[in-house]
Design a protein around this motif. Structure first.
Motif, PDB file in Angstrom:
ATOM      1  N   TYR A  94       0.844  -1.198   0.000  1.00 24.55           N
ATOM      2  CA  TYR A  94       0.000   0.000   0.000  1.00 24.55           C
ATOM      3  C   TYR A  94       0.880   1.248   0.000  1.00 24.55           C
ATOM      4  O   TYR A  94       0.619   2.203  -0.744  1.00 24.55           O
ATOM      5  CB  TYR A  94      -0.919  -0.056   1.228  1.00 24.55           C
ATOM      6  N   ALA A  95       1.938   1.228   0.828  1.00 28.96           N
ATOM      7  CA  ALA A  95       2.831   2.388   0.892  1.00 28.96           C
ATOM      8  C   ALA A  95       3.452   2.663  -0.475  1.00 28.96           C
ATOM      9  O   ALA A  95       3.565   3.823  -0.906  1.00 28.96           O
ATOM     10  CB  ALA A  95       3.917   2.160   1.946  1.00 28.96           C
TER      11      ALA A  95
ATOM     12  N   ALA B 270       2.981   6.125  -2.504  1.00 29.99           N
ATOM     13  CA  ALA B 270       4.125   6.951  -2.907  1.00 29.99           C
ATOM     14  C   ALA B 270       4.064   7.238  -4.404  1.00 29.99           C
ATOM     15  O   ALA B 270       4.278   8.368  -4.852  1.00 29.99           O
ATOM     16  CB  ALA B 270       5.435   6.244  -2.551  1.00 29.99           C
ATOM     17  N   GLN B 271       3.747   6.212  -5.171  1.00 35.14           N
ATOM     18  CA  GLN B 271       3.635   6.390  -6.622  1.00 35.14           C
ATOM     19  C   GLN B 271       2.537   7.388  -6.964  1.00 35.14           C
ATOM     20  O   GLN B 271       2.722   8.284  -7.802  1.00 35.14           O
ATOM     21  CB  GLN B 271       3.328   5.030  -7.267  1.00 35.14           C
TER      22      GLN B 271
ATOM     23  N   ALA C 139      10.392   9.464  -1.332  1.00 33.23           N
ATOM     24  CA  ALA C 139      11.106   8.186  -1.332  1.00 33.23           C
ATOM     25  C   ALA C 139      10.473   7.276  -0.287  1.00 33.23           C
ATOM     26  O   ALA C 139      10.474   7.575   0.899  1.00 33.23           O
ATOM     27  CB  ALA C 139      12.587   8.399  -1.012  1.00 33.23           C
ATOM     28  N   CYS C 140       9.934   6.177  -0.752  1.00 33.77           N
ATOM     29  CA  CYS C 140       9.181   5.248   0.092  1.00 33.77           C
ATOM     30  C   CYS C 140      10.155   4.383   0.907  1.00 33.77           C
ATOM     31  O   CYS C 140      10.799   3.483   0.354  1.00 33.77           O
ATOM     32  CB  CYS C 140       8.338   4.365  -0.836  1.00 33.77           C
ATOM     33  N   PRO C 141      10.280   4.633   2.219  1.00 35.54           N
ATOM     34  CA  PRO C 141      11.253   3.839   2.990  1.00 35.54           C
ATOM     35  C   PRO C 141      10.829   2.384   3.141  1.00 35.54           C
ATOM     36  O   PRO C 141      11.666   1.515   3.386  1.00 35.54           O
ATOM     37  CB  PRO C 141      11.304   4.551   4.352  1.00 35.54           C
ATOM     38  N   GLN C 142       9.504   2.117   2.949  1.00 35.14           N
ATOM     39  CA  GLN C 142       9.024   0.738   3.074  1.00 35.14           C
ATOM     40  C   GLN C 142       9.451  -0.108   1.875  1.00 35.14           C
ATOM     41  O   GLN C 142       9.334  -1.330   1.919  1.00 35.14           O
ATOM     42  CB  GLN C 142       7.482   0.734   3.172  1.00 35.14           C
TER      43      GLN C 142
END
Lengths: 118, 375
Positions: B117-118, B122-123, B146-149
Motif C-alpha cells: 500500500y505504501a 508513494a507512486q 522516497a518510500c522507505p518501506q
C-alpha cells in the motif's frame, strides 16, 4: 491625537469585534460585555493580523483553582490567527511573554457614536 | 482560511530586492486528491477514505497518528492549501518567489505499515505532485517522495523523476521511519539521489508512535510533544546517517534537514565530534569529523526559527554551525507555526548573508534558475 468616529454603538454589540481602517492604521474594535477596547491589527510577534482572530476565554490552573483546569475570562482574550498567541483585549498584553504587547487606543461612546482616539 | 493580510511596507523594498526561496511549504494531499493517481486495489481504499471527516494530519489508514488532546476553544485554525493557484497566490502575498513543496498527510508516510500500500501511495503522490502542482504555476518546485518501506522502488522513482525540471530533491519521510535513515537498507535511495544529483530532504512531524524517537505517549499535552518531536527526529536521524557513514559512502550526497529550527545543530556537531575522538575506531569509514561533513554537505531550514530575546544570539548560532551558507529560509506555510520571511529579515546580519539565507543558497543547492527580474 485625533478622534475617529467609527459608527453607531448599535453596530458594535457586546461580544463582537470588528476591524476598521483609520487612515493608514487598521484597528480592531472590541465590545467586551459593554466595555469598548481598541487594538492595532498587527501582532508584535510576526506581524500577523491579530484582531482578525477569535475572541474567547482561556484556561487557568493555579493555586486559586486548586491546580485543576478552569475556563476563565470568557470574551476577554483575542487569539492571533497566525500563531495562536493570546492577548488580553483590555491591556494589549500577551498572556505568554512580557515582550509581546500591543498598545491600546482610547475608545468612548459620544452621542451614540463609537469614537477611537489615535 | 486566514491569509497574510498585514505585511509592513518597510520590508517590501528589502525583500523585493532579493530572491526568496522557501525550502518548506505544504500541499494538501487528501485521499480523494490522490485516488485518481493510485493503482488498484489501493485506489479503492483512497476512494473509501475520501470525504470522511477526519481531522487534519490524522486519517486512519492514510495519515495514522494519535490525536491525544481534547479541543480547547480559542486556538488558531488549521490552514491548508489545495491547489497550485492558491499556493502561488499565497506565497506571492508572503513575498516568496519560489516554494519547495512538501506534503501534508504524507508527512506521516513512514508510519504506514503495509509496504504494498505504501508503495502505491508513494507512486500516486509523486504522479499527483508532478501533474497537479509542478506544471501549472511559476516558482513551484517539488521533492519526490522516497518510500522507505520499499527502497528499491523508491530508487526507481528517483530515477523516473530525476530529469523533471521542477523536481529538485528527494523527500525522506522522517516521522516514525523505522529503522532510521542511515540504515543500510536505504542505501539504494541514497545512491539514486546521489546519482541524480538531487539533495535528500528529511522532514518530520509530530507523531506518537512506537518507532524511536516518537514514543511521546507519556507527555500529557501537545506542548511537550511538539517541543520534542521534530528536534529529536532530526538529532536521531542525523546521528544515524553519520554512524553508518552515509556522508563518506556517498561522497556527493547533499542532505537537508527541515522543520526543526537550527539551534540543535551546534550541540550535535560538538557532541558527535567529542565522541568521534573517543570512538573513531567504531566508525572508521568517517574520514573526518562529523562536523566537517555537516559544514560541507548538509543544510538546515530555518523554520520554526528560534526566537531568543536577543536576536544576536541567533546570528551567533548560525555562525557556530558553519555560517549563512548552511541555512535555507523556510516558512512551513500554511502550517500553524509558519514563519513569515520577516522572522529572518529582522536578524541583525549583513544584507549579503540574508540574501544567501533567503534564496541564493537554495537556488544553488536545488539547481533552480533565478526567477525573472531577480538577482
Amino acid at each position: 491625537m485625533t478622534d475617529h468616529v467609527v459608527g453607531p454603538v448599535e453596530d458594535f454589540p457586546p461580544g463582537t469585534h470588528r476591524l476598521v481602517q483609520l487612515g493608514r492604521i487598521e484597528v480592531g474594535i472590541f465590545n467586551v460585555a459593554g466595555v469598548f477596547h481598541a487594538l492595532p491589527n498587527i501582532c508584535p510577534h510576526q506581524f500577523g493580523p491579530l484582531c482578525a482572530g477569535t475572541v474567547n476565554g482561556t484556561t487557568a490552573c493555579s493555586a486559586e483553582t486548586n491546580w485543576t483546569f478552569a475556563w476563565v475570562r470568557q470574551g476577554e482574550i483575542v487569539t492571533c490567527p497566525w500563531h495562536g498567541i493570546e492577548f488580553d483585549i483590555a491591556t494589549g498584553q500577551s498572556l505568554s511573554s512580557p515582550r509581546l504587547r500591543v498598545r491600546t487606543y482610547p475608545v468612548r461612546v459620544v452621542d451614540g457614536q463609537v469614537t477611537v482616539t489615535i | 482560511m486566514s491569509t497574510p493580510s498585514t505585511i509592513e511596507r518597510t520590508d517590501r523594498a528589502t525583500l523585493a530586492d532579493m530572491v526568496v526561496v522557501d525550502a518548506d511549504v505544504h500541499v494538501n494531499d487528501t485521499p480523494g486528491a490522490l485516488a485518481p493517481y493510485c493503482e488498484e486495489p489501493w485506489r479503492l481504499s483512497l476512494e473509501a477514505l475520501d470525504g470522511a471527516s477526519y481531522p487534519y494530519l490524522q486519517v486512519p489508514g492514510f495519515a495514522p497518528n494519535m490525536r491525544l488532546d481534547p479541543p480547547i476553544p480559542g486556538q488558531h485554525a488549521n490552514r491548508s492549501v489545495s491547489t497550485a493557484a492558491e499556493m502561488r497566490a499565497e506565497l506571492s502575498e508572503l513575498q516568496i518567489d519560489v516554494g519547495i513543496l512538501f506534503p501534508d498527510h504524507m508527512l506521516l508516510f513512514a508510519a504506514i505499515p503495509n509496504p504494498e500500500y505504501a508503495t502505491a501511495l508513494a507512486q500516486a503522490y509523486n504522479r499527483w505532485l508532478l501533474e497537479e502542482w509542478l506544471t501549472r504555476e511559476p516558482g513551484l518546485y517539488g521533492v519526490v517522495l522516497a518510500c522507505p518501506q520499499n527502497p528499491d522502488f523508491a530508487a526507481r522513482e528517483i530515477e523516473r523523476y530525476a530529469n523533471e525540471e521542477r523536481v529538485v530533491g528527494v523527500y525522506l519521510p522522517t516521522a516514525g521511519v523505522n529503522p532510521l535513515w542511515g540504515d543500510r537498507r536505504y542505501d539504494p535511495i541514497m545512491a539514486a539521489a546521489e546519482a541524480a544529483n538531487l539533495p535528500v530532504c528529511l522532514h518530520s512531524v509530530t507523531l506518537v508512535s512506537p518507532a524511536f524517537p516518537c514514543q511521546l505517549d507519556q507527555f500529557e499535552n501537545h506542548f511537550a510533544r511538539q517541543v520534542l518531536s521534530h528536534a529529536f527526529a532530526m538529532m536521531a536521524n542525523l546521528t544515524s546517517i553519520v554512524h553508518t557513514g552515509v556522508p563518506a559512502r556517498f561522497p556527493e550526497l547533499r542532505i537537508v534537514f527541515t522543520e526543526a529550527g537550527i539551534a540543535w545543530v551546534p550541540y550535535m556537531m560538538w557532541r558527535m565530534d567529542k565522541y568521534y575522538n573517543e570512538y573513531r575506531r567504531l566508525v572508521p569509514f568517517l574520514e573526518k569529523r562529523p562536523s566537517d561533513y555537516i559544514t560541507e554537505r548538509m543544510w538546515f531550514a530555518t523554520q520554526p526559527i528560534e526566537e531568543p530575546d536577543d536576536l544576536k544570539d541567533l546570528v551567533v548560532t548560525i555562525d557556530l554551525l558553519g555560517g549563512p551558507e548552511r541555512i535555507l529560509f523556510a516558512s512551513d506555510w500554511p502550517h500553524h507555526d509558519f514563519d513569515h520571511p520577516r522572522a529572518i529579515m529582522k536578524l541583525p546580519m549583513p544584507a549579503a548573508a540574508k540574501r544567501r539565507i533567503m534564496g541564493e543558497n537554495a537556488l544553488e543547492l536545488f539547481g533552480i534558475p533565478a526567477p525573472a527580474g531577480k538577482l
